[in-house]
Design an enzyme around this catalytic site. Structure first.
Site, PDB file in Angstrom:
ATOM      1  N   GLU A 144     105.599  31.595  25.548  1.00 48.54           N
ATOM      2  CA  GLU A 144     106.255  32.350  24.466  1.00 48.54           C
ATOM      3  C   GLU A 144     107.588  31.748  24.044  1.00 48.54           C
ATOM      4  O   GLU A 144     108.638  32.408  24.130  1.00 48.54           O
ATOM      5  CB  GLU A 144     106.446  33.802  24.907  1.00 48.54           C
ATOM      6  CG  GLU A 144     105.127  34.523  25.100  1.00 48.54           C
ATOM      7  CD  GLU A 144     105.282  36.010  25.431  1.00 48.54           C
ATOM      8  OE1 GLU A 144     106.394  36.428  25.797  1.00 48.54           O
ATOM      9  OE2 GLU A 144     104.292  36.749  25.332  1.00 48.54           O
ATOM     10  N   GLU A 303      97.019  36.881  25.483  1.00 48.51           N
ATOM     11  CA  GLU A 303      97.495  38.052  26.214  1.00 48.51           C
ATOM     12  C   GLU A 303      97.334  39.300  25.358  1.00 48.51           C
ATOM     13  O   GLU A 303      97.509  39.271  24.140  1.00 48.51           O
ATOM     14  CB  GLU A 303      98.998  37.942  26.566  1.00 48.51           C
ATOM     15  CG  GLU A 303      99.362  36.824  27.491  1.00 48.51           C
ATOM     16  CD  GLU A 303     100.855  36.838  27.862  1.00 48.51           C
ATOM     17  OE1 GLU A 303     101.502  37.896  27.658  1.00 48.51           O
ATOM     18  OE2 GLU A 303     101.363  35.814  28.322  1.00 48.51           O
TER      19      GLU A 303
END
Lengths: 665, 665, 665
Positions: A144, A303
């Site tokens: 991320e 995710e």
């Protein structure tokens, strides 16, 4: 071959006895893919020269032995304490000028040579060690990416980046319009990162000079990218397997269009706001944006939470069926993997209450576990049917990080107009009408689309205006809105009538615009008499060649056009000059879609998409986002989840229900 | 001779070809005055020893050649990059202790010797070069002084300032009451600027020691002034033409009363909140305050936007006629110039969406341009009629920066009571009744007024109480309110009954006061039975010699006086002890004005002022701030804008309409 | 012997002539006790080696001569300027990383050796000098300890504290679960204080690692304590008189349970939010917590305002009678002293508008002074009747700073659930029903209670679960709520079903919980049909052995138990799984109290407590917090304030009225 199912797995947090439970539960839930090692830097390297892969060996080895696939991370998503202690340069200086010390994650200075070298080194070691393991199917770099740094290393790197972009200071001064407020730079070293210490008079969006702030956004996106590339290159020396990093969908700080070519496949993490009625459309937009990054190629849902998040002030529970529904939505929009964060809930620290497939008590009889296992079984039954399928969209929506940044760092006309709000309103209208949409960069090839929608396209770069004209000229429809066509690539205003280079296509000019507080409404009367509200921004549209389609009802500009349509060649240019409420945007988009026969008659809350598999079979996805059952029209085909043949007609979608139908013929 | 019309002009941002367009358009709009060079430091000085006035020569030369007047700025409103790079001391340290680096504007440390020397040097060079140019009619120093610095240079300068004020630490310790909380200073070097690092426990208004914070406000105002004086002095060596700097009206950080004597004429920038119903009165108050700074002398309206601002979250458009109306309002209150920011909209940076006479497309057929040109023509027709006129006010309103600061940095009784709110409520009542008001310092000569209003006069200094008593003694009316007469010049409480030295005049004492959250209302019954709300602050007024005029209706102090009137000599002292709503303030002020025959019978939204020209002619201004036409009474005279003679009677004011009538006789 | 009455007195701020007035007024108000010297460090020590006690001598001497008792402070509550100038290490670094300079109070670094040494030294000097003065009855160390420091000295001290707690890094890494996010520490020096520069991603409650933040709370509480201990030890060398410091009731930063054993008696400052309807119960809770700190021993009410505070945005006035009522409430809950801040209002600085017994005008005919004097007379009449009395409570409420911290620094499930809100709701239910409550630490002996209430007991430590089981086993009732039993002493989740070790006693398990925004309501149907709202948090309770007592009405978990009761031995375990509104909490607590005959039938707004004097006499306190008179049932006895004998029956309580009845027999 089937769609990978599983997610983030951190057995290094647990004694090995727990691993046995894990794999037993994975089997029962048909979990076949594990993302391993995302935060293992401290585990694999305990000091500058001490690497130790023994635990990771056991984790990967065990997964392989159990027949599971591994998405193996480089582990650089968080730095180990020794690294920061030994090399303080690796931490960031924040927007407020504070030098960070050790703590948290996502905190490395992207310009630090030490970080670059050592993160690439550990990535290379891991690739070297596990490249030959057939269980490893992909490499997961860092985690991320995001955030900003304002340290002296970044200042120097920014100046280098600027030298490459502008060659000389004269060009830079022109681009940033530095004569305004006496900012003419006479030496590169005079340039400071734009922050609370320099150009910003309030937060990150309030700058005295849009040019430098915009360039810092671009630079920071590139700087983070170069860290990714360093790790990727280190991996490539040992492995040709695909490399990715997990994106975050509608994430402003990084221009994913600049990154996409460097990922072998796109993957992203989907953590939508749970309780917003626009969430379903918002996720769809994000999926389509992610799919658009690599020209429509399938992506991974890297995710999602099986139940709740933890980091928000309020973390609602996903209702029964919702996790399944949202998983299928990802597939409906192009996902070729469905993965969760996380397999087992950590005991301590900030994600201990984040949802997990396996909770603290290790049960397999919780609602969450049962729903995960049911989805696993369902995906197993589906097999390879959806793998590699593509979306045959005839509508393109332009998405542009430069416009996003430029619009939201602008002083005036209105801080209340948010780029995503405008984009989402238009996307949502298309989505409600069942149109498949490609969300693409402004540089994308537009020749294959019937409809191109460009909401809040504040910045118009390169030959885009001409390419949009071509879409209309050959019979297509182009839609744009207020605050489009305002600035060039440097965020300098076009020295022509608004909407700048879009003017000929739109057939309008705009001399004035009103902006008002939230709650101040000006109704707009549309061509068929429909009345819709508008708010926030009101452009006073002066048609040159366009015809009015909607007019303001109130204020001194009552009667002035707010929405127009211009005939251009065989097609149309639509201009939406007011901040219409959703019903108004819906109305406009319906006119546009109807002209091209692209609006499908689905009831509210029902989402429909189409994917075409590599073997040519067409897959219709039908998703009910509502809490009530609903009847929908279906084409004839095979219900892949239910297993039965369907005739053309109507079928019942349960609350949060899903159908995947391989259409006949 | 006519009133200067034009404004800020930055041709240095444009190729010279654009200048031709500019002057053509200026001609068509009767623009005769240009403010030039406000942000030209980087243009005129590219390094410590390199001055280059060639561009400025061409700008001024062209303006002169076109017959336009120039208000020439020193250009020091923003620092050039090289200056900050070479002399980092010139930047500020902010309230949070952050050392600023290069960026923005209004950012110089006022105590920096380098800044002082170099800003004065460039001002002197400009004065030397252009003093002889007859087109130059005034000098414009820096720009919109304001803000604060907390650096070590300022700390040292603050200590020097304190030494001058207090002579010794014993006096300083007494003034600041340092025995409280163990703050007794035993060395000057122990004194730190009051900031988030020292005395402030929350933001700038939350200090542990009011004394030091109050003195820092005074010091910072003086420190900025000394920078102005350095530039002015440098100019004076070469030119006797008038020197000014642009003030900002109701601007808390600077005590304009301390500055005014150093300006040859006052000028100010009027950027009111657009959408507030109290805006018209607020602007009137600001104009009257500005006029009062130099004993009623006319001032310049140095800046206003022709259409919209850009720096606010929401930037509404001025409605048709409003720019004209507000321009005339300035003249009605004493302006002898009407200038805009800005002539041509900049291409880039934070003001590119700020309104301009000429927009990015360079058109002369926009609504804004047409309205500017119409006003230009109107002002040309008017000629010199209003120049030098004065306002014959019989009402004075005391305005005091010390009270403003002291009230708003006070802990208790209520953070919700704002000085400007109380002042504006009282001014607005007077304004609604057509009373001309001088807004003056507490040191002003009060002997010529019938009515003196002192809202929220928290601090009472010097012989003020006595002078107010004289006003009443000779038959005048004095009005003051809750939270007046509380502290002395050092912000120490008077050791006597509230309202301190105002007690004898008011004939009341106050032992207790209640403060409550917004929305908690206590109605007050006025003498004629009228019932009005009060909120925020409720003083329990105990008349000693005064008579009650209003009493609380609720709570345990129901029946207790809230408003009183005391007969003092031939006149009255009025005490308003409660936070009355506007209607209550209106009621009180009407009683006061009626006694002196000063309330005029104008309808709502109509503003009326009177000015007396140097030739003795009396000019009645009538302004309709409403969106509806309204009939008003007029005296006989010549309608200067319409050109016809009016008989005494009634006349129609259009929405946003204006009349300027030279009264007969 | 009587209850000490008086408060903070700072004559060092005034010329001695004022002292004469003070003592005259003290006499007339029966003020017998003065807290002296709280901020006198600068007065008694003007440089490193210069001590001067002459003024303090005169203050203490005069008090003694007037027959008044003195609570003598060490004066270290604020540092003198010279100390900070000479030893910059004594100031704090704040959460944002800003190094503080001189200013304010409560600002010393608790780890600074210089501060430790010099504060103890001045405390010792004072003790040495005044120990023999019989007027001195207690020592008052520092003032209102609180706040945090993040400097390098604190970092080093924190590492030492951690070494003592964990011995080795392996244990520390396990406790903090550092494997999560790659935080494995390999050297003590790598550990940084958790702040905005390190682990915190938003404010002080938003940390990446709960473990380190929780330990920093514990460390900081201990660090401040060690400063107290250093002063106390210095005093003890010269005096055996009791030592205290003034606590702040429901104050999160300091774990008073860890401090209590080091105070000879507890004292605290009561500044409740004035306008909140829950204030009366909140003060009662705070009193009971303070009393519980030392096993039920009486405490001092060290400070309260006689009229208003000053530091709040809005500072309402205490209504007539309220100061008396709240003073008696303190006594009703165990206070053996009633003291005010402050005797005389300071002239300047931030507390000049804080209420005082004597105002700026020095009057004795104000309402405030009259009420103080009346209370003084009443207390004099009462004499020693209440001194040393104890509260015979049969209900215990567990209060736990660790749970408070852990709950509020947790990511998930909900930031809207606040520890004090849950505690107060349960306490308030008990308080409304007239139950005397001991508020005790989780380590307290529970064997004497019929009812133990443990709201939001997030952390369960040591043998607590077993001791709670014993309460139920022998016939008692134990109540706990949502978010209890979640984590162990290190804030790691229990690896078992929720509510962890409380599971067997509660007979439930919880797999899922929903959290929603404020305003989202799920009604709960209770066993007798009563319907109450619940909000914020909704645990889906699965009874194992418990019986449902309330069920959700809405959402997918309609019908699921929300409240349960489990039979355990002879008693009950109650589990409240939903965020019930007050009426729901009241309902549950009434069931519990009724079973033990502990609910008394008092009307709304009436508070009743019982104290048992050392001579065995039972004192019933009845307090009317309402603004209306109310009739209540009384037992037979002597009305100590009114002086007459009462028969069993009914008596009228005036608005804000108080009765203290020595019960017959």
């Amino acid at each position: 071959m089937k769609l990978p199912f599983g997610g983030d797995y951190n057995p290094e947090q647990w004694p090995e006895a727990v691993w046995d439970d894990d794999h037993r539960l994975f089997d029962s839930a048909r979990i076949d893919t594990l993302t391993v090692g995302v935060f293992t830097w401290a585990l694999t390297q305990s000091s500058l020269e001490a690497y130790d892969f023994s635990t990771l060996d056991r984790i990967v080895g065990r997964a392989a032995a159990e027949g599971r696939q591994v998405c193996l991370a480089t582990g650089t998503g968080a730095m180990p304490p020794w690294l920061v202690r030994e090399f303080p340069e690796v931490t960031r200086v924040d927007f407020e000028g504070r030098e960070k010390r050790y703590g948290g994650r996502h905190n490395h200075c992207p310009s630090s040579p030490v970080f670059r070298r050592l993160s690439a080194r550990v990535a290379g070691r891991i690739a070297e060690r596990y490249a030959g393991n057939p269980a490893v199917i992909a490499w997961h770099v860092n985690n991320e990416y995001g955030g900003s740094c304002y340290c002296d290393l970044c200042a120097a790197a920014f100046r280098d980046w600027l030298r490459k972009r502008y060659d000389d200071l004269e060009s830079l001064n022109a681009a940033w319009n530095t004569t305004f407020w006496s900012h003419t730079f006479t030496g590169w070293e005079q340039i400071e990162p734009p922050s609370a210490l320099t150009e910003h008079w309030k937060g990150p969006d309030f700058t005295a000079f849009q040019g430098i702030t915009l360039d810092y956004h671009r630079f920071m996106s590139d700087a983070l990218l170069s860290g990714y590339l360093a790790e990727k290159e280190a991996i490539r020396r040992f492995s040709a397997k695909p490399v990715t990093t997990n994106f975050m969908g509608l994430f402003r700080p990084i221009d994913y269009h600049r990154w996409a070519e460097h990922l072998d496949f796109v993957s992203w993490d989907n953590y939508p706001p749970d309780d917003d009625p626009a969430t379903a459309a918002r996720m769809a937009l994000a999926h389509d944006l992610m799919r658009g990054l690599k020209g429509g190629a399938p992506f991974w849902l890297m995710e999602q939470t099986p139940s709740t998040t933890a980091c928000r002030d309020v973390n609602p529970l996903k209702r029964p069926g919702v996790m399944r529904l949202w998983s299928w939505q990802a597939v409906a929009h192009g996902a070729d993997a469905v993965l969760f964060f996380q397999m087992r809930a950590s005991r301590g620290a900030c994600e201990k209450y984040h949802g997990a497939v396996i909770g603290h008590a290790g049960r397999d009889d919780t609602r969450v576990f049962r729903e995960v296992a049911a989805l696993g079984a369902e995906l197993e039954r589906l097999g390879e049917a959806t793998l590699g399928a593509r979306t045959p969209a005839r509508v393109a929506l332009l998405f542009d990080w430069d416009s996003w940044w430029a619009l939201e760092i602008s002083d005036g006309p209105s801080r209340l107009v948010k780029y995503l709000d405008v984009v989402l309103a238009h996307y949502r209208a298309l989505w409600r009408m069942g149109a498949d949409v490609d969300v693409v960069a402004v540089t994308a090839d537009l020749s294959g689309y019937d409809v191109v929608v460009a909401p809040a396209l504040h910045m118009v770069k390169g030959d885009l205006a001409g390419r949009l004209e071509q879409v209309a000229a050959r019979g297509g429809s182009v839609v744009t809105t207020f605050l489009s066509g305002r600035v060039d690539v440097d965020d300098n205003a076009f020295l022509m009538d608004v909407p700048g280079p879009l003017g000929p296509l739109m057939g309008v000019r705009v001399d004035e615009w009103d902006s008002r507080e939230r709650g101040v409404v000006n109704p707009v009367r549309l061509a068929d008499g429909t009345l819709v509200d508008s708010s926030l921004l009101f452009e006073l549209v002066i048609p040159t060649t366009a015809e009015p389609v909607g007019r303001y009802e109130n204020d001194f500009y009552a009667g002035t056009p707010a929405v127009t349509r211009n005939t251009f060649g065989e097609g149309h240019g639509w201009y939406v000059g007011a901040g219409l409420e959703q019903a108004g945007v819906d109305w406009v988009m319906r006119q546009v879609l109807d002209r091209h026969g692209l609006a499908l008659p689905y009831p509210e809350h029902v989402e429909a998409t189409l994917r075409v598999a590599p073997d040519g079979s067409r897959l219709r996805f039908l998703l009910n986002h509502g809490a009530e059952p609903v009847e929908v029209a279906v084409e004839a085909g095979l219900d892949l989840l239910g297993g039965q043949e369907l005739q053309q007609g109507r079928v019942l979608l349960e609350p949060y229900g899903v159908k995947v139908i391989r259409l006949r013929g």
